[in-house]
Design a protein around this motif. Structure first.
Motif, PDB file in Angstrom:
ATOM      1  N   GLU A  40       0.811  -1.222   0.000  1.00 31.05           N
ATOM      2  CA  GLU A  40       0.000   0.000   0.000  1.00 31.05           C
ATOM      3  C   GLU A  40       0.842   1.269   0.000  1.00 31.05           C
ATOM      4  N   ALA A  41       2.106   1.163  -0.344  1.00 32.74           N
ATOM      5  CA  ALA A  41       2.995   2.327  -0.340  1.00 32.74           C
ATOM      6  C   ALA A  41       2.535   3.364  -1.361  1.00 32.74           C
ATOM      7  N   ILE A  42       2.741   4.618  -1.017  1.00 28.59           N
ATOM      8  CA  ILE A  42       2.451   5.740  -1.911  1.00 28.59           C
ATOM      9  C   ILE A  42       3.750   6.514  -2.135  1.00 28.59           C
ATOM     10  N   TRP A  43       4.037   6.808  -3.404  1.00 28.41           N
ATOM     11  CA  TRP A  43       5.240   7.547  -3.757  1.00 28.41           C
ATOM     12  C   TRP A  43       4.831   8.984  -4.115  1.00 28.41           C
ATOM     13  N   LEU A  44       5.206   9.921  -3.255  1.00 25.12           N
ATOM     14  CA  LEU A  44       4.859  11.324  -3.488  1.00 25.12           C
ATOM     15  C   LEU A  44       5.899  11.952  -4.404  1.00 25.12           C
ATOM     16  N   ASP A  45       5.442  12.385  -5.560  1.00 23.99           N
ATOM     17  CA  ASP A  45       6.339  12.851  -6.616  1.00 23.99           C
ATOM     18  C   ASP A  45       6.707  14.322  -6.435  1.00 23.99           C
ATOM     19  N   ASN A  46       7.754  14.731  -7.172  1.00 19.34           N
ATOM     20  CA  ASN A  46       8.205  16.140  -7.222  1.00 19.34           C
ATOM     21  C   ASN A  46       8.638  16.662  -5.860  1.00 19.34           C
TER      22      ASN A  46
END
Length: 258
Positions: free
Chosen positions: A80-86
């Motif tokens: 369930e990992a979320i990769w927050l971009d920028n």
């Protein structure tokens, strides 16, 4: 004479006034941002001196936990990992490195031991592949229960976002921003009302955690404020000097006619 400089050059006066207002307004905004960072830094420094909280044994609200050091123990839910971009690479105060390098914050839920609750952890920063956005860097995640020390925050920070939120079922899940309430609703699980930003910068898991203090960049705000105020002053002086030159020329012409 001063009123003559205004009434005889309405367009120039309005243009100069616009430059002055924009310059002063932007300069004041930069000073306010610097003041906000200083106050936030003072608040965080004071709270970091307080005793460490324990999310496994204490029932904590956002008000109780915000900006406090906190311990959590449990197992990561890697799927369930979320990769927050920028997100720029975190560089500590006085540190060296490529501050402009873009990458991800890795947000991962952790199931607390002894509780039927989830806490989201900002595990750190990872570099992005500039040629393939969906190719994620390797991150080591333990399969067993881990103990993490960090600092509690309402959210991991926000960036400007265009369009709608991405698909919560996408894999890998790459987002611009993190919404704690949305995650609780979409997963249907009980969550703590804050995220924990992991502090251990020595851990070898492929992530960077050299978190800068909130006052990082205050000098830059002061420099920007100076530039904006200088622009306002330059606009006023340009209007004044040109007006005086025009006024003197008109006096000279009138004197010749006499």
């Amino acid at each position: 004479m001063f009123s003559s400089l205004i009434t005889s050059r309405i367009v120039a006066t309005l243009s100069a006034l616009l430059v002055i207002l924009v310059g002063c307004g932007a300069g004041i905004w930069q000073l306010n941002r610097a003041d906000q960072k200083i106050r936030l830094g003072d608040s965080l420094a004071a709270k970091l001196q307080m005793p460490v909280l324990n999310a496994n044994t204490d029932s904590l609200s956002l008000e109780q936990a915000s900006e406090r050091r906190i311990l959590i123990r449990g197992r990561f839910i890697q799927a369930e990992a979320i990769w927050l971009d920028n997100r720029p690479r975190p560089i500590p105060d006085g540190g060296a490195g490529s501050a402009g390098q873009s990458g991800f914050y890795v947000m991962m839920p952790l199931k607390l031991d002894g509780q039927d609750a989830i806490v989201w952890v900002n595990r750190g920063w990872a570099p992005r592949n500039n040629e393939n956005r969906t190719e994620l860097p390797p991150v080591n995640t333990a399969d067993e229960a881990v103990t993490i020390e960090g600092v509690a925050f309402p959210h991991p920070g926000r960036v400007y976002e265009l369009g709608q939120k991405g698909d919560a079922k996408a894999i890998p899940r790459i987002e611009q921003n993190f919404d704690l309430a949305f995650e609780a609703q979409s997963h249907g699980w009980k969550q703590l009302p804050f995220i924990v930003r992991e502090s251990d910068s020595a851990k070898k898991d492929g992530l960077v955690r050299n978190w800068p203090s909130p006052t990082n960049g205050v000098d830059r705000h002061y420099a920007y404020a100076f530039q904006w105020f200088a622009l306002a002053l330059a606009g006023f002086l340009f209007w004044l000097i040109n007006g005086l030159m025009k006024y003197r020329r008109e006096l000279a012409v009138n004197g010749d006619r006499v």
